[in-house]
Design a protein around this motif. Structure first.
Motif, PDB file in Angstrom:
ATOM      1  N   VAL A 108     -13.643   3.124  -5.807  1.00 16.16           N
ATOM      2  CA  VAL A 108     -12.551   2.160  -5.870  1.00 16.16           C
ATOM      3  C   VAL A 108     -12.459   1.657  -7.309  1.00 16.16           C
ATOM      4  O   VAL A 108     -13.481   1.401  -7.950  1.00 16.16           O
ATOM      5  CB  VAL A 108     -12.733   0.996  -4.864  1.00 16.16           C
ATOM      6  N   CYS A 143      -2.989   0.226  -3.924  1.00 16.69           N
ATOM      7  CA  CYS A 143      -2.561  -1.061  -3.389  1.00 16.69           C
ATOM      8  C   CYS A 143      -2.291  -2.035  -4.522  1.00 16.69           C
ATOM      9  O   CYS A 143      -2.977  -2.002  -5.545  1.00 16.69           O
ATOM     10  CB  CYS A 143      -3.611  -1.639  -2.457  1.00 16.69           C
ATOM     11  N   TRP A 160     -11.862  -1.705   1.451  1.00 20.07           N
ATOM     12  CA  TRP A 160     -11.117  -0.597   2.035  1.00 20.07           C
ATOM     13  C   TRP A 160     -11.726  -0.270   3.391  1.00 20.07           C
ATOM     14  O   TRP A 160     -12.952  -0.176   3.521  1.00 20.07           O
ATOM     15  CB  TRP A 160     -11.168   0.635   1.140  1.00 20.07           C
ATOM     16  N   ASP A 214     -16.051  -1.612  -0.983  1.00 18.42           N
ATOM     17  CA  ASP A 214     -15.363  -2.821  -1.413  1.00 18.42           C
ATOM     18  C   ASP A 214     -15.687  -3.106  -2.872  1.00 18.42           C
ATOM     19  O   ASP A 214     -16.630  -2.541  -3.441  1.00 18.42           O
ATOM     20  CB  ASP A 214     -15.727  -4.022  -0.533  1.00 18.42           C
ATOM     21  N   CYS A 269      -6.191  -1.028   2.860  1.00 19.06           N
ATOM     22  CA  CYS A 269      -6.740  -1.897   1.832  1.00 19.06           C
ATOM     23  C   CYS A 269      -6.546  -3.342   2.270  1.00 19.06           C
ATOM     24  O   CYS A 269      -5.747  -3.630   3.173  1.00 19.06           O
ATOM     25  CB  CYS A 269      -6.065  -1.653   0.485  1.00 19.06           C
ATOM     26  N   GLN A 326       0.844  -1.195   0.000  1.00 13.70           N
ATOM     27  CA  GLN A 326       0.000   0.000   0.000  1.00 13.70           C
ATOM     28  C   GLN A 326       0.878   1.243   0.000  1.00 13.70           C
ATOM     29  O   GLN A 326       1.850   1.330   0.746  1.00 13.70           O
ATOM     30  CB  GLN A 326      -0.908  -0.019   1.241  1.00 13.70           C
ATOM     31  N   TYR A 356      -6.247   4.631   6.514  1.00 10.23           N
ATOM     32  CA  TYR A 356      -6.995   3.801   5.571  1.00 10.23           C
ATOM     33  C   TYR A 356      -6.191   2.539   5.269  1.00 10.23           C
ATOM     34  O   TYR A 356      -4.985   2.593   5.027  1.00 10.23           O
ATOM     35  CB  TYR A 356      -7.265   4.573   4.287  1.00 10.23           C
ATOM     36  N   LEU A 398      -8.116   3.553  -4.069  1.00  7.66           N
ATOM     37  CA  LEU A 398      -9.200   4.276  -3.401  1.00  7.66           C
ATOM     38  C   LEU A 398      -9.106   5.737  -3.800  1.00  7.66           C
ATOM     39  O   LEU A 398      -8.027   6.329  -3.728  1.00  7.66           O
ATOM     40  CB  LEU A 398      -9.078   4.131  -1.887  1.00  7.66           C
ATOM     41  N   LYS A 416     -11.539   2.294   6.940  1.00  7.80           N
ATOM     42  CA  LYS A 416     -11.129   3.555   7.565  1.00  7.80           C
ATOM     43  C   LYS A 416     -11.034   3.318   9.064  1.00  7.80           C
ATOM     44  O   LYS A 416     -11.969   2.760   9.657  1.00  7.80           O
ATOM     45  CB  LYS A 416     -12.157   4.643   7.263  1.00  7.80           C
TER      46      LYS A 416
END
Lengths: 113, 114
Positions: A64, A23, A35, A49, A90, A6, A88, A75, A37
């Protein structure tokens, strides 16, 4: 096993600008890419997602994109706001629901007012 | 999506002792996952717990140190045994996604070993 990289590890953007986090994954069998948060002291929260049969997904200011050939996904956050400041993550999985998520190393996003 | 109740939320423990963390899910789920998140780091999977079978541990994690129980489809425990300061971390349980809902996490247990 799966390896998820990432970038960047930290990102600062002016409020209102866009932020992009990228990513890459190693296992071509992976087919689910969420993803998360994570705000300080809180649990990771799913924000969006995508599954491998879709190239792009949007939800208001968040999108995404997935490139299966290159094995990377990104993202995108548009019109950033101070409340977007968080870490964040992934992740990837090759069997949605039944197999583990392998996480990226995280991106600390700071929105500058 | 599934709702997970995790407890304790935090604890301070003496080295050499053990702590058991519990996760209760509001619906039946096949797979539960236990993660560790060290300060400022990403989430690392400890093990996968499938009801009715032994947990599957990731490289670097062993059953003697992190025994897991999964007695039914809504509950699981993780024990951190013979703790040392290096075990100080946040431990999170998670359940796999179902239908349109993705993987969800418990609120985490912040463990400090002194």
């Amino acid at each position: 096993g799966e390896n998820v990289e990432q970038h960047p590890s930290t990102l600062s953007v002016q409020e209102g600008d866009s932020a992009v986090i990228k990513c890459t994954y190693s296992d071509s069998a992976s087919n689910y890419f969420p993803w998360y948060k994570q705000e300080l002291g809180k649990r990771p929260q799913l924000i969006i997602d995508i599954r491998s049969n879709v190239g792009e997904k949007k939800d208001q200011r968040i999108a995404v994109t997935l490139n299966k050939t290159a094995k990377h996904f990104s993202l995108h956050i548009t019109e950033t706001q101070p409340e977007d400041s968080a870490v964040y993550f992934c992740a990837a999985s090759f069997n949605f629901g039944n197999e583990k998520l392998t996480f990226g190393t995280g991106t600390r996003l700071t929105i500058i007012p | 999506s599934a709702v997970i109740s995790q407890k304790p939320s935090r604890d301070i423990c003496q080295r050499g002792t053990s702590l058991t963390i519990q996760c209760q899910v509001d619906s039946q789920v096949t797979m539960m996952f236990w993660y560790r998140q060290q300060p400022g780091q990403s989430l690392t999977l400890i093990a996968t717990a499938n009801q009715g079978s032994e947990a599957t541990y990731e490289s670097g994690f062993v059953i003697d140190k992190f025994p897991i129980s999964r007695p039914n489809l809504t509950f699981s425990t993780l024990t951190v045994s013979n703790m040392s300061p290096e075990d100080s971390s946040i431990y999170l349980c998670s359940v796999g996604g179902m239908g349109d809902y993705g993987y969800t996490f418990g609120s985490g247990t912040r463990l400090t070993v002194v």
